[in-house]
Every structure is written in structure tokens, then in C-alpha cells.
Design an enzyme around this catalytic site. Structure first.
Site, PDB file in Angstrom:
ATOM      1  N   SER A 129       0.708  -1.298   0.205  1.00 51.48           N
ATOM      2  CA  SER A 129       0.165   0.048  -0.263  1.00 51.48           C
ATOM      3  C   SER A 129       0.841   1.392   0.062  1.00 51.48           C
ATOM      4  CB  SER A 129      -0.918   0.080   1.177  1.00 51.48           C
ATOM      5  OG  SER A 129      -1.830   1.280   1.251  1.00 51.48           O
ATOM      6  N   TYR A 142      -2.088  -0.079  10.224  1.00 50.60           N
ATOM      7  CA  TYR A 142      -2.039  -0.496   8.845  1.00 50.60           C
ATOM      8  C   TYR A 142      -0.867  -0.090   7.982  1.00 50.60           C
ATOM      9  CZ  TYR A 142      -3.490  -1.185   3.838  1.00 50.60           C
ATOM     10  OH  TYR A 142      -3.898  -1.506   2.557  1.00 50.60           O
TER      11      TYR A 142
END
Length: 267
Positions: A129, A142
Site C-alpha cells: 500500500s 495498517y
């Protein structure tokens, strides 16, 4: 001979888009899900796999090898979102996120490496990501789990050089998928010192996903990588400003960059 591709988390979102695109291009595609029976209309086979359960990983890989005798490309796509103030996210949820986003992909890699080594070829694509390049407020866990996968890929690549196995990262920005529905959201507590800012940031995150790019853009990028003789270490796919934010982090003083992020999230 058509290449055999295994995509974890191939039942929905980016994984599904990638799988359908590659199948249309002539690849033999297998996806995975914790509950394959929920996807009877999938355009490619879905095999049972839960990245947090190593026994299901090895069973899945064995199933594909039994049917096809090889796995040419592994796409480590299965992952989970998580939001909340780091102080308020329960330890069990932090550990669960790392089990899914970090330890899970490592175990899938371990499961396919013996067969790739025996065939003296293979490509492993880890879906990370853009959030893994920076510590984002209320997405810190995250960011950390995806950032860890980015870094370990760099080490893995060097260790695999002798076996003709390539590994790369593809870091997507925001795409229009159902990822927000599957996230763990720490609740916005009435008595929390983070209530207002976290609540606002949470709404902004969901809006970014809803307005995200078409997942087919990821599929096209991965198809190009598979057909690249010597893939790069890192790829970024997404909106220009999301990719440019990584460049800014490299060139700006840390506190200036931090202030840009805080302004963006209205903190």
C-alpha cells in the site's frame, strides 16, 4: 505454455479484478478465499485458504500443484484494513492485522518457494500500500504492517537471486473496492480524547475509497509486471498525488512533511 497464477484474496476487490483480467489474457488463474462456497459464480477456481492459518496455506498450494504441477506467479493480495488511534486499538486487533498483512504473506511465500526453486523460475508479487511508505494518522497499524512487507521484500529478493525467483512490491493507492467494509474500525468513543479528529478522519478515509480508481488499473499494472523480464523492487499504482506523496517524503524535512499530512487530515 500458459502460466499458472495463484492470487490470495482473489474472490473480490483488487484480487478478483486481477484474476479476471489475467484469465482473459490466457493465464491459468486460481484465487483463494476463507469460504470458497460463497463464490459459485467466480470466473476462475477459488481454493480455501486463510492466511492466518498455515495449514490452509500449505493445503491450498498442494491443491494447485496437484492440478497444474507448477505455480509460476504468486500474487500476495489478501489483506485487511484497520483504523483507530493506536492508543485505543486492542492488542489482539493489532496482532490480527499483522497476522493477515505480514505473517500471512510470508507463510504463503514459504509454501510456494520449494516448487519455484525446483522449476528454477517464479515471480512473487506482494500487494502492499502507498500507506506503507508513511505513518498515517489513525491508520498507523495498517501503515506499519504494509511497510513491514515492503521492507522484508527487499531482503527476500536478495536471498532468492540464486534461484531465478523474482519478487516485487506493488503499492496501490485508493481503489473503489469493498475494503472499507472489511476493515476493523476502533469505535469512536464518546469519552475519547481523539473523538472528533478520529471521527472526521474515518469519514475521509471511506470517502477516498468510494472515490478511488478502477481496480482494473491494478490488473493492467500487474499484467505488465508479469511480462517484464526483470521487475523493479517497488511499484506504485494510483492517483498522481498519492504517488507523489512518497516523493515528497523523500525530499522534504520530516517535520514539514508531517505538517502536510496533518493539514491534509485537518488535524
Amino acid at each position: 505454455m500458459s502460466k499458472v497464477v495463484l492470487i490470495t484474496g482473489g474472490s473480490s476487490g483488487i484480487g478478483k479484478s486481477v484474476g479476471e483480467f489475467l484469465q482473459d489474457k490466457g493465464f491459468i488463474v486460481y484465487g483463494t478465499s476463507r469460504n470458497p462456497n460463497n463464490y459459485p459464480d467466480s470466473k476462475f477456481p477459488i481454493v480455501a485458504l486463510d492466511v492466518t492459518l498455515p495449514e490452509t496455506i500449505f493445503s491450498c498450494v498442494a491443491t494447485v500443484l496437484e492440478k497444474e504441477s507448477r505455480i509460476d506467479v504468486l500474487i500476495n493480495n489478501a489483506g485487511a484494513g484497520i483504523t483507530g488511534p493506536v492508543e485505543e486499538i486492542p492488542d489482539v486487533e493489532i496482532k490480527r492485522n499483522f497476522e493477515t498483512n505480514f505473517f500471512g504473506p510470508i507463510n504463503v511465500i514459504k509454501a510456494v518457494l520449494p516448487s519455484m526453486r525446483s522449476q528454477n523460475s517464479g515471480l512473487i508479487i506482494n500487494i502492499t500500500s502507498i500507506a506503507g511508505y508513511m505513518g498515517l494518522p489513525f491508520r498507523g497499524v495498517y501503515s506499519a504492517s504494509k511497510g513491514a512487507l515492503e521492507l522484508i521484500t527487499e531482503a527476500f529478493r536478495m536471498e532468492l537471486k540464486d534461484f531465478n525467483i523474482e519478487m516485487t512490491n506493488v503499492a496501490p493507492g485508493d481503489f473503489a473496492t469493498n475494503i472499507a467494509a472489511g476493515r476493523y474500525h476502533a469505535p469512536v468513543l464518546d469519552d475519547s480524547p481523539y473523538k472528533d479528529k478520529y471521527g472526521h478522519s474515518l469519514a475521509m478515509m471511506d470517502e477516498h475509497v468510494d472515490d478511488g480508481n478502477d481496480p482494473k488499473e491494478m490488473a493492467q499494472a500487474i499484467f505488465k509486471i508479469i511480462n517484464t523480464k526483470s521487475p523493479k523492487i517497488h511499484y506504485k499504482v494510483g492517483a498522481f498525488m498519492q504517488k507523489f506523496s512518497i516523493v515528497l517524503k523523500r525530499i522534504l524535512p520530516d517535520k514539514v512533511y508531517e505538517r502536510l499530512l496533518m493539514n491534509h487530515y485537518k488535524l
